[in-house]
Design a protein around this motif. Structure first.
Motif, PDB file in Angstrom:
ATOM      1  N   PRO B 288     -42.327 119.690 -12.364  1.00  0.00           N
ATOM      2  CA  PRO B 288     -41.142 119.536 -11.518  1.00  0.00           C
ATOM      3  C   PRO B 288     -41.017 120.651 -10.493  1.00  0.00           C
ATOM      4  CG  PRO B 288     -40.546 120.208 -13.742  1.00  0.00           C
ATOM      5  CD  PRO B 288     -41.992 119.905 -13.769  1.00  0.00           C
ATOM      6  N   GLU B 289     -40.755 120.246  -9.279  1.00  0.00           N
ATOM      7  CA  GLU B 289     -40.496 121.221  -8.232  1.00  0.00           C
ATOM      8  C   GLU B 289     -39.320 120.702  -7.421  1.00  0.00           C
ATOM      9  OE1 GLU B 289     -43.929 122.405  -6.088  1.00  0.00           O
ATOM     10  OE2 GLU B 289     -42.911 124.216  -5.400  1.00  0.00           O
ATOM     11  N   GLY B 290     -38.305 121.512  -7.303  1.00  0.00           N
ATOM     12  CA  GLY B 290     -37.105 121.067  -6.608  1.00  0.00           C
ATOM     13  C   GLY B 290     -35.962 120.913  -7.593  1.00  0.00           C
ATOM     14  N   ALA B 291     -34.829 120.465  -7.058  1.00  0.00           N
ATOM     15  CA  ALA B 291     -33.637 120.404  -7.905  1.00  0.00           C
ATOM     16  C   ALA B 291     -33.087 118.995  -7.916  1.00  0.00           C
ATOM     17  CB  ALA B 291     -32.567 121.360  -7.387  1.00  0.00           C
ATOM     18  N   ALA B 292     -32.455 118.643  -9.010  1.00  0.00           N
ATOM     19  CA  ALA B 292     -31.795 117.335  -9.070  1.00  0.00           C
ATOM     20  C   ALA B 292     -30.643 117.388 -10.044  1.00  0.00           C
ATOM     21  CB  ALA B 292     -32.772 116.240  -9.482  1.00  0.00           C
ATOM     22  N   LEU B 293     -29.738 116.438  -9.870  1.00  0.00           N
ATOM     23  CA  LEU B 293     -28.528 116.388 -10.664  1.00  0.00           C
ATOM     24  C   LEU B 293     -28.449 114.998 -11.266  1.00  0.00           C
ATOM     25  CD1 LEU B 293     -25.890 118.342 -10.637  1.00  0.00           C
ATOM     26  CD2 LEU B 293     -24.936 116.547  -9.273  1.00  0.00           C
ATOM     27  N   ALA B 294     -28.061 114.924 -12.527  1.00  0.00           N
ATOM     28  CA  ALA B 294     -27.854 113.598 -13.118  1.00  0.00           C
ATOM     29  C   ALA B 294     -26.475 113.564 -13.741  1.00  0.00           C
ATOM     30  CB  ALA B 294     -28.913 113.317 -14.177  1.00  0.00           C
ATOM     31  N   ARG B 295     -25.765 112.463 -13.519  1.00  0.00           N
ATOM     32  CA  ARG B 295     -24.426 112.318 -14.096  1.00  0.00           C
ATOM     33  C   ARG B 295     -24.408 111.049 -14.927  1.00  0.00           C
ATOM     34  NH1 ARG B 295     -20.814 112.214  -8.877  1.00  0.00           N
ATOM     35  NH2 ARG B 295     -19.118 112.845 -10.242  1.00  0.00           N
ATOM     36  N   VAL B 296     -24.048 111.193 -16.186  1.00  0.00           N
ATOM     37  CA  VAL B 296     -23.959 110.015 -17.036  1.00  0.00           C
ATOM     38  C   VAL B 296     -22.625 110.061 -17.767  1.00  0.00           C
ATOM     39  CG1 VAL B 296     -26.445 109.975 -17.385  1.00  0.00           C
ATOM     40  CG2 VAL B 296     -25.000 111.040 -19.073  1.00  0.00           C
ATOM     41  N   GLU B 297     -22.292 108.934 -18.374  1.00  0.00           N
ATOM     42  CA  GLU B 297     -21.050 108.872 -19.131  1.00  0.00           C
ATOM     43  C   GLU B 297     -21.355 109.051 -20.620  1.00  0.00           C
ATOM     44  OE1 GLU B 297     -18.053 108.528 -17.677  1.00  0.00           O
ATOM     45  OE2 GLU B 297     -16.836 108.351 -19.498  1.00  0.00           O
ATOM     46  N   ALA B 298     -20.974 110.178 -21.155  1.00  0.00           N
ATOM     47  CA  ALA B 298     -21.098 110.403 -22.598  1.00  0.00           C
ATOM     48  C   ALA B 298     -19.838 109.830 -23.252  1.00  0.00           C
ATOM     49  CB  ALA B 298     -21.239 111.884 -22.873  1.00  0.00           C
ATOM     50  N   PRO B 299     -19.803 109.720 -24.582  1.00  0.00           N
ATOM     51  CA  PRO B 299     -18.588 109.167 -25.194  1.00  0.00           C
ATOM     52  C   PRO B 299     -17.330 109.944 -24.844  1.00  0.00           C
ATOM     53  CG  PRO B 299     -20.346 109.270 -26.801  1.00  0.00           C
ATOM     54  CD  PRO B 299     -20.865 109.924 -25.572  1.00  0.00           C
ATOM     55  N   ARG B 300     -17.478 111.226 -24.551  1.00  0.00           N
ATOM     56  CA  ARG B 300     -16.285 112.030 -24.256  1.00  0.00           C
ATOM     57  C   ARG B 300     -16.015 112.164 -22.767  1.00  0.00           C
ATOM     58  NH1 ARG B 300     -18.627 112.680 -28.432  1.00  0.00           N
ATOM     59  NH2 ARG B 300     -17.611 113.138 -30.379  1.00  0.00           N
ATOM     60  N   GLY B 301     -16.893 111.652 -21.943  1.00  0.00           N
ATOM     61  CA  GLY B 301     -16.646 111.715 -20.508  1.00  0.00           C
ATOM     62  C   GLY B 301     -17.913 112.027 -19.744  1.00  0.00           C
ATOM     63  N   GLU B 302     -17.713 112.461 -18.521  1.00  0.00           N
ATOM     64  CA  GLU B 302     -18.848 112.630 -17.631  1.00  0.00           C
ATOM     65  C   GLU B 302     -19.677 113.846 -18.010  1.00  0.00           C
ATOM     66  OE1 GLU B 302     -17.584 113.101 -13.649  1.00  0.00           O
ATOM     67  OE2 GLU B 302     -19.559 113.719 -12.954  1.00  0.00           O
ATOM     68  N   LEU B 303     -20.974 113.622 -18.121  1.00  0.00           N
ATOM     69  CA  LEU B 303     -21.892 114.692 -18.500  1.00  0.00           C
ATOM     70  C   LEU B 303     -22.843 114.944 -17.340  1.00  0.00           C
ATOM     71  CD1 LEU B 303     -23.344 116.416 -20.724  1.00  0.00           C
ATOM     72  CD2 LEU B 303     -24.607 114.361 -21.284  1.00  0.00           C
ATOM     73  N   ILE B 304     -22.988 116.203 -16.952  1.00  0.00           N
ATOM     74  CA  ILE B 304     -23.813 116.515 -15.790  1.00  0.00           C
ATOM     75  C   ILE B 304     -24.956 117.440 -16.194  1.00  0.00           C
ATOM     76  CG2 ILE B 304     -23.831 117.495 -13.471  1.00  0.00           C
ATOM     77  CD1 ILE B 304     -20.893 117.003 -13.300  1.00  0.00           C
ATOM     78  N   TYR B 305     -26.140 117.064 -15.814  1.00  0.00           N
ATOM     79  CA  TYR B 305     -27.286 117.952 -16.001  1.00  0.00           C
ATOM     80  C   TYR B 305     -27.852 118.299 -14.636  1.00  0.00           C
ATOM     81  CZ  TYR B 305     -28.141 118.180 -20.996  1.00  0.00           C
ATOM     82  OH  TYR B 305     -28.055 118.476 -22.321  1.00  0.00           O
ATOM     83  N   MET B 306     -28.140 119.576 -14.443  1.00  0.00           N
ATOM     84  CA  MET B 306     -28.856 119.951 -13.240  1.00  0.00           C
ATOM     85  C   MET B 306     -30.127 120.669 -13.655  1.00  0.00           C
ATOM     86  SD  MET B 306     -27.848 122.267  -9.992  1.00  0.00           S
ATOM     87  CE  MET B 306     -28.407 123.762 -10.697  1.00  0.00           C
ATOM     88  N   VAL B 307     -31.250 120.272 -13.108  1.00  0.00           N
ATOM     89  CA  VAL B 307     -32.470 121.007 -13.388  1.00  0.00           C
ATOM     90  C   VAL B 307     -33.072 121.500 -12.075  1.00  0.00           C
ATOM     91  CG1 VAL B 307     -32.995 119.733 -15.496  1.00  0.00           C
ATOM     92  CG2 VAL B 307     -33.935 118.971 -13.347  1.00  0.00           C
ATOM     93  N   VAL B 308     -33.598 122.703 -12.110  1.00  0.00           N
ATOM     94  CA  VAL B 308     -34.299 123.257 -10.967  1.00  0.00           C
ATOM     95  C   VAL B 308     -35.693 123.619 -11.442  1.00  0.00           C
ATOM     96  CG1 VAL B 308     -34.294 125.028  -9.180  1.00  0.00           C
ATOM     97  CG2 VAL B 308     -32.132 124.234 -10.147  1.00  0.00           C
ATOM     98  N   GLY B 309     -36.691 122.996 -10.827  1.00  0.00           N
ATOM     99  CA  GLY B 309     -38.070 123.286 -11.210  1.00  0.00           C
ATOM    100  C   GLY B 309     -38.734 124.122 -10.142  1.00  0.00           C
ATOM    101  N   ASN B 310     -39.727 124.937 -10.577  1.00  0.00           N
ATOM    102  CA  ASN B 310     -40.408 125.764  -9.583  1.00  0.00           C
ATOM    103  C   ASN B 310     -41.909 125.511  -9.584  1.00  0.00           C
ATOM    104  OD1 ASN B 310     -40.981 126.849 -12.013  1.00  0.00           O
ATOM    105  ND2 ASN B 310     -40.044 128.843 -11.644  1.00  0.00           N
ATOM    106  N   GLY B 311     -42.310 124.331 -10.055  1.00  0.00           N
ATOM    107  CA  GLY B 311     -43.729 124.001 -10.003  1.00  0.00           C
ATOM    108  C   GLY B 311     -44.513 124.524 -11.188  1.00  0.00           C
ATOM    109  N   THR B 312     -43.879 125.197 -12.127  1.00  0.00           N
ATOM    110  CA  THR B 312     -44.571 125.597 -13.350  1.00  0.00           C
ATOM    111  C   THR B 312     -44.067 124.720 -14.485  1.00  0.00           C
ATOM    112  OG1 THR B 312     -42.906 127.201 -14.003  1.00  0.00           O
ATOM    113  CG2 THR B 312     -44.662 127.991 -12.562  1.00  0.00           C
ATOM    114  N   LYS B 313     -44.604 124.961 -15.690  1.00  0.00           N
ATOM    115  CA  LYS B 313     -44.155 124.114 -16.786  1.00  0.00           C
ATOM    116  C   LYS B 313     -42.798 124.529 -17.311  1.00  0.00           C
ATOM    117  CE  LYS B 313     -46.871 126.262 -20.539  1.00  0.00           C
ATOM    118  NZ  LYS B 313     -45.908 126.913 -21.341  1.00  0.00           N
ATOM    119  N   ASN B 314     -42.337 125.690 -16.930  1.00  0.00           N
ATOM    120  CA  ASN B 314     -40.990 126.088 -17.305  1.00  0.00           C
ATOM    121  C   ASN B 314     -40.036 125.793 -16.165  1.00  0.00           C
ATOM    122  OD1 ASN B 314     -42.938 128.390 -18.558  1.00  0.00           O
ATOM    123  ND2 ASN B 314     -41.342 127.731 -19.945  1.00  0.00           N
TER     124      ASN B 314
END
Ligand code: SF4
Lengths: 155, 359
Positions: B288-314
């Motif tokens: 992964p290289e670059g950033a993205a945001l995902a929004r889903v509906e968990a049972p308790r409400g909106e859940l947001i994940y953001m990941v930022v990748g820098n081209g390595t495996k971490n």
């Protein structure tokens, strides 16, 4: 086996503490209490008061903040008592290896008698862990040895 | 602050499955202030997410919270898929819906049971949990584990639901619907339950929006907002209308969750009916290289994940914003003014998940 020991085997009261777990094992412990698994048939009831409990069920890898609470609860329970670590992360840290705030298992803080594996541990496994713990409890003397320190005096 | 009594509520309390402490100041029986003391479940998962391989992280984020675990995994996978430019196959999207909704059913039934227990309705608690075991059996049958099901993976799903399993689900869910309907009716129409929940901890719609409440807490105030409307996974192709109740009190929030159980059952059945043939996952190369945001509906409400990748495996950064975190301000605003005996019920009514909040 004297009368008190016998009575204890037939009604082990349980104290449940969540030491930073993900809830997965906690809801499985609650499932054990409900009709399908029903550990009340072994006389086990969930109580909120450490002074009434014989068995401490701990979930979670223990972090630096609840370490003190866990130790307090353990010290407040009267002897004889057993500690059951429920779940992989309570046994060894499990998936939380890399987390900076985790102590990596209940046995880093208090002595553990039974380790229940599984992530999340299934109710069947938890019940088996409890039974194993009870077998151990049956062998413990019901009175502390002469000269042993009472729990409150330990730090 | 006035001369009152201070009561610590938690961290180890029979009503709470999780350690959170509320320091409550009382004047007579009324709460004047509630201050949370957090940190009992903080593990440091966001940091660990940077130390692990990004594919291992799927298993780590499932353990952010055991109750909505697979939904965390879905959000993480959607975010990483967006960075990698992948799209999960159609069949995988539908299967994801099936598992996510099964998870929602179990989470809501769990909540309804715990709420009944919070005001001492022990037998109803037991009944809800007995019904919930039907869903747990379905999860175990299809995914091999009861709580942490690990079905999502980056690019798709790891397991399939074959025709026989689908038939078992179709047979089981209507039974579950009947049993749950009976229980929900007795919960929502019971005189004692209404006395304990109607008008308790009322959050008006304007306040809920202002404080950024999400999920059933917001929908219980009459605002129709649900991330499933955004149509991630296969939700866009299934018929879906958010459930709302207008009053904003504990009763409304409970009613929203109760109705969502039935809605989720319908969604599972619809997803199974429309299940397309095809692959379960798409392969990928690269990191992964670059950033993205995902929004889903968990049972308790909106859940947001953001990941930022820098081209390595971490990953460079993984950020999790969970629904309870967004709901706590609303809770703390309505607690003052409640009676002390209502604190457990009102606290429970936002269905707090502390292990999510503190990660
Ligand atoms: S063993 Fe797994 S499921 Fe159980 S509390 Fe730990 S992380 Fe959660």
């Amino acid at each position: 086996m004297n009368l008190i020991q016998k009575a204890r085997m037939k009604s082990p009261w349980i104290l449940h503490f969540n030491a930073g777990s993900c809830n997965g094992c906690d809801i499985e412990i609650l499932s054990c209490l409900t009709p399908v698994y029903d550990i009340e048939r072994f006389g086990a009831v969930n109580v909120g008061n450490p002074k009434h409990a014989d068995v401490l069920l701990v979930t979670g890898p223990v972090n630096r903040r609840n370490e003190r609470v866990l130790r307090n609860l353990y010290d407040q329970m009267l002897d004889p008592k057993i500690v059951v670590a429920v779940g992989t992360c309570a046994s060894s840290g499990g998936v939380f290896q890399n987390c900076y705030n985790c102590m990596g298992g209940v046995d880093k803080v208090i002595p553990v008698d039974v380790y229940v594996p599984g992530c999340a541990a299934k109710p069947e496994t938890i019940i088996e862990g409890l039974i194993l713990g009870l077998e151990k409890l049956a062998k413990m003397p019901s009175k502390p040895k002469k000269g042993a320190q009472p729990a409150e005096a330990r730090t | 602050m006035s001369e009152g009594t201070s009561v610590p509520f938690g961290p180890q309390h029979p009503v709470l499955p999780e350690p959170i402490q509320l320091r409550i100041s009382l004047e007579d029986e009324n709460v004047v202030q509630a201050l949370p003391a957090l940190g009992y479940v903080h593990r440091g998962i966001e940091k660990a997410g940077e130390l692990n391989d990004f594919q291992q992280n799927v298993f780590l984020v499932e353990r952010v919270c055991g109750i909505c675990s697979s939904i965390h995994a879905l959000a993480y996978c959607l975010a990483v898929e967006a960075v990698l430019g992948l799209e999960a196959p159609k069949r995988a999207s539908y299967l994801r819906v099936v598992w996510m909704e099964l998870h929602r059913i179990h989470s809501h039934l769990l909540y309804l049971g715990l709420l009944a227990e919070a005001f001492g309705f022990e037998s109803l608690f037991m009944e809800f949990w007995r019904v919930r075991e039907r869903v747990m059996d379905l999860l175990e049958m299809t995914a091999g584990n009861r709580v942490i099901i690990s079905v999502c993976t980056i690019g798709g799903v790891r397991r399939d639901i074959d025709a026989e399993q689908a038939r078992a689900i179709r047979e089981e869910l209507p039974k579950l619907r009947d049993e749950a309907r009976r229980l929900v009716d007795s919960l929502l129409s019971d005189y004692t339950v209404r006395q304990r929940t109607v008008g308790k901890g009322t959050i008006p719609a304007a306040l809920a929006l202002e404080l950024g409440a999400v999920g059933p807490t917001l929908r219980g105030s009459g605002v129709a907002q649900d991330m499933r409307m955004a149509g991630y996974a296969a939700y866009g192709e299934l018929e879906f209308r958010p459930v709302t109740f207008p009053d904003g009190d504990t009763y409304s929030r409970t009613a929203v969750r109760a109705e969502e159980v039935f809605q989720s059952i319908d969604l599972v059945l619809a997803a199974l009916d429309n299940l397309p043939e095809g692959d379960l996952k798409v392969g990928f190369k690269g990191r992964p290289e670059g950033a993205a945001l995902a929004r889903v509906e968990a049972p308790r409400g909106e859940l947001i994940y953001m990941v930022v990748g820098n081209g390595t495996k971490n990953l460079e950064r993984m950020r999790v914003r969970v629904p309870t975190y967004a709901n706590i301000p609303a809770l703390l605003t309505v607690l003052p003014g409640c009676e002390f005996a209502d604190v457990p019920v009102v606290t429970l009514s936002i269905d707090p998940c502390i292990s999510c909040t503190e990660r």
